[in-house]
Design a protein around this motif. Structure first.
Motif, PDB file in Angstrom:
ATOM      1  N   GLY A  54       1.388  -0.763   0.415  1.00  0.00           N
ATOM      2  CA  GLY A  54       0.192  -0.183  -0.247  1.00  0.00           C
ATOM      3  C   GLY A  54       0.720   1.424   0.055  1.00  0.00           C
ATOM      4  N   ILE A  55       1.920   1.158  -0.489  1.00  0.00           N
ATOM      5  CA  ILE A  55       2.892   2.087  -0.019  1.00  0.00           C
ATOM      6  C   ILE A  55       3.247   2.566  -1.722  1.00  0.00           C
ATOM      7  N   GLY A  56       3.376   4.048  -2.442  1.00  0.00           N
ATOM      8  CA  GLY A  56       4.264   3.936  -3.531  1.00  0.00           C
ATOM      9  C   GLY A  56       5.378   3.980  -3.297  1.00  0.00           C
ATOM     10  N   PRO A  57       6.426   3.875  -3.915  1.00  0.00           N
ATOM     11  CA  PRO A  57       7.604   4.486  -3.929  1.00  0.00           C
ATOM     12  C   PRO A  57       7.909   5.710  -4.590  1.00  0.00           C
ATOM     13  N   VAL A  58       8.409   6.455  -4.325  1.00  0.00           N
ATOM     14  CA  VAL A  58       9.156   7.506  -4.852  1.00  0.00           C
ATOM     15  C   VAL A  58       9.470   7.456  -6.217  1.00  0.00           C
ATOM     16  N   ALA A  59      10.720   6.583  -5.972  1.00  0.00           N
ATOM     17  CA  ALA A  59      11.324   6.893  -7.452  1.00  0.00           C
ATOM     18  C   ALA A  59      11.538   4.867  -7.131  1.00  0.00           C
ATOM     19  N   VAL A  60      11.642   4.010  -8.591  1.00  0.00           N
ATOM     20  CA  VAL A  60      12.311   2.980  -8.899  1.00  0.00           C
ATOM     21  C   VAL A  60      13.119   3.034 -10.048  1.00  0.00           C
ATOM     22  N   ALA A  61      13.963   1.959  -9.966  1.00  0.00           N
ATOM     23  CA  ALA A  61      14.994   2.242 -11.481  1.00  0.00           C
ATOM     24  C   ALA A  61      14.354   1.459 -12.444  1.00  0.00           C
ATOM     25  N   ASP A  62      14.583   1.383 -13.560  1.00  0.00           N
ATOM     26  CA  ASP A  62      13.846   1.332 -15.221  1.00  0.00           C
ATOM     27  C   ASP A  62      12.278   1.376 -14.807  1.00  0.00           C
ATOM     28  N   THR A  63      11.583   1.848 -14.429  1.00  0.00           N
ATOM     29  CA  THR A  63      10.276   2.271 -14.939  1.00  0.00           C
ATOM     30  C   THR A  63       9.487   1.667 -15.733  1.00  0.00           C
ATOM     31  N   LYS A  64       9.720   1.687 -16.999  1.00  0.00           N
ATOM     32  CA  LYS A  64       9.024   1.347 -18.417  1.00  0.00           C
ATOM     33  C   LYS A  64       9.450  -0.197 -17.947  1.00  0.00           C
ATOM     34  N   ALA A  77       1.308   6.868 -10.490  1.00  0.00           N
ATOM     35  CA  ALA A  77       1.250   7.623 -11.221  1.00  0.00           C
ATOM     36  C   ALA A  77       2.635   9.121 -10.580  1.00  0.00           C
ATOM     37  N   GLY A  78       3.186   8.860 -11.747  1.00  0.00           N
ATOM     38  CA  GLY A  78       4.883  10.035 -11.218  1.00  0.00           C
ATOM     39  C   GLY A  78       5.932   9.810 -10.678  1.00  0.00           C
ATOM     40  N   CYS A  79       5.753   8.114 -10.840  1.00  0.00           N
ATOM     41  CA  CYS A  79       7.353   6.988  -9.996  1.00  0.00           C
ATOM     42  C   CYS A  79       8.354   7.488 -10.976  1.00  0.00           C
ATOM     43  N   ILE A  80       9.380   7.985 -10.166  1.00  0.00           N
ATOM     44  CA  ILE A  80      10.506   8.568 -10.740  1.00  0.00           C
ATOM     45  C   ILE A  80      11.415   7.287 -11.112  1.00  0.00           C
ATOM     46  N   ASP A  81      12.065   7.569 -12.682  1.00  0.00           N
ATOM     47  CA  ASP A  81      12.464   6.615 -13.270  1.00  0.00           C
ATOM     48  C   ASP A  81      14.525   6.480 -13.050  1.00  0.00           C
ATOM     49  N   LEU A  82      14.749   5.930 -11.568  1.00  0.00           N
ATOM     50  CA  LEU A  82      16.868   5.940 -11.154  1.00  0.00           C
ATOM     51  C   LEU A  82      17.278   5.337 -12.075  1.00  0.00           C
ATOM     52  N   GLY A  83      17.284   5.089 -13.683  1.00  0.00           N
ATOM     53  CA  GLY A  83      18.149   4.949 -14.517  1.00  0.00           C
ATOM     54  C   GLY A  83      17.751   2.980 -14.267  1.00  0.00           C
ATOM     55  N   SER A  84      18.699   2.010 -15.347  1.00  0.00           N
ATOM     56  CA  SER A  84      19.273   1.636 -14.671  1.00  0.00           C
ATOM     57  C   SER A  84      19.432   0.475 -14.079  1.00  0.00           C
ATOM     58  N   ASN A  89      20.861   5.933 -10.618  1.00  0.00           N
ATOM     59  CA  ASN A  89      21.564   7.248 -10.748  1.00  0.00           C
ATOM     60  C   ASN A  89      21.574   8.009  -9.221  1.00  0.00           C
ATOM     61  N   LEU A  90      22.512   8.006  -8.346  1.00  0.00           N
ATOM     62  CA  LEU A  90      22.841   7.611  -7.571  1.00  0.00           C
ATOM     63  C   LEU A  90      23.138   9.741  -6.794  1.00  0.00           C
ATOM     64  N   GLU A  91      22.879  10.296  -8.083  1.00  0.00           N
ATOM     65  CA  GLU A  91      22.974  11.957  -7.837  1.00  0.00           C
ATOM     66  C   GLU A  91      21.215  12.564  -7.825  1.00  0.00           C
ATOM     67  N   LEU A  92      20.861  11.618  -8.017  1.00  0.00           N
ATOM     68  CA  LEU A  92      18.765  12.316  -8.970  1.00  0.00           C
ATOM     69  C   LEU A  92      18.805  10.923  -6.868  1.00  0.00           C
ATOM     70  N   LEU A  93      19.118  10.092  -6.731  1.00  0.00           N
ATOM     71  CA  LEU A  93      18.280   9.172  -4.942  1.00  0.00           C
ATOM     72  C   LEU A  93      18.728  10.338  -4.170  1.00  0.00           C
TER      73      LEU A  93
END
Length: 293
Positions: A54-64, A77-84, A89-93
């Motif tokens: 029941g928790i939506g992660p704010v970011a997940v690697a490789d959302t596609k 909706a709005g979940c951020i893609d962390l890359g591979s 992506n450490l900077e984004l984290l």
């Protein structure tokens, strides 16, 4: 899956649960009512589990990739893609300032950079300590404890058990033809799932027979030449989507595929995507689609 070396064994899980509870307000704190914890997931298994609680992660690697290969439960909706998944992506984290970062066994990531950003929890699936379904139950409870979602975790376990038990009754009194579960990535090979896989655990609970009984690797599958599927005869084949479009074209034109006894008998069924290395949501999803196939 990617590289099969693991994050360092998580022998500190219960300590980390206490840290998350006391210092971050993830459990038993009024902060939970104000906002859910901000969780970043480094791969898809942990993302599936977090969403299932029941928790939506704010970011997940490789959302596609998650949407293509896992599909359900859906990313918010709005979940951020962390890359591979192999190199998030450490900077984004750092910018996202998560309360907790969650990963899973098998991605060969160095823990240290992530631990400098936020507490890190690893889901140790496929580490050989338990069968995958039982491991999924254990880790669901562990994650529920850490996130203050114990009731949701218990409910997920009970609902998954009930779903599989109900679907098992649909096969009662029927002739249960053995079936094989495969993924098709190219026109000459298949991945077939057997002993040690989540799918095998679910088939056992459905009291269905896996037509593939040959040895598998530590992840519960074997890679075969398509012609080797002759060993299952006319058994049913459950094929997982997605199949890359260019691969499907070549398979449809392949005499190797067309001449397999199971194909000639019309016993191949394709079902929607299910993450073979997932948790309880994947188990219930698999059981449901097998029952419909």
């Amino acid at each position: 899956m990617q590289a099969r070396t693991q994050l360092a064994p998580l022998t500190r899980r219960r300590c980390l649960a206490g840290l998350a509870a006391t210092s971050l307000g993830l459990r038993g704190s009024p902060a939970r009512a104000a906002r859910p914890p901000r969780i970043a997931c480094l791969e898809w298994t942990s993302a599936e589990m977090v969403i299932s609680l029941g928790i939506g992660p704010v970011a997940v690697a490789d959302t596609k990739g998650y949407r293509d290969w896992v599909a359900g439960p859906a990313l918010p909706a709005g979940c951020i893609d962390l890359g591979s998944r192999g190199e998030p992506n450490l900077e984004l984290l750092l910018e996202l300032k998560p309360d907790l970062i969650i990963g899973a066994y098998g991605y060969g990531l160095d823990e240290a950079p992530f631990r400098r950003i936020a507490p890190l929890h690893t889901v140790p699936f496929y580490d050989g300590s338990q069968a995958p379904y039982r491991q999924a139950e254990i880790e669901t409870l562990e994650l529920g404890l850490q996130l203050g979602r114990e009731a949701e975790a218990q409910r997920l376990i009970q609902e998954t058990t009930a779903t599989i038990a109900h679907l098992r009754t649909l096969f009662s009194g029927q002739t249960r033809q053995p079936l094989a579960v495969v993924s098709r990535f190219d026109d000459r090979h298949v991945r077939v799932y057997g002993k040690g896989s989540l799918f095998q655990d679910v088939l056992d609970r459905l009291r269905l027979t896996n037509a593939w009984t040959a040895p598998t690797d530590s992840w519960g599958f074997s890679i075969l030449g398509i012609e080797e599927l002759v060993a299952i005869g006319k058994a049913r084949v459950i094929s997982l989507d997605p199949i890359p479009p260019h691969v499907k074209i070549r398979i449809d034109q392949s005499s190797l595929w067309a001449n397999l006894p199971c194909v000639k008998a019309g016993n191949v069924r394709t079902i929607p995507p299910i993450w073979p290395f997932g948790g309880l949501a994947a188990a219930a999803r698999f059981a449901t689609f097998v029952a419909r196939a």
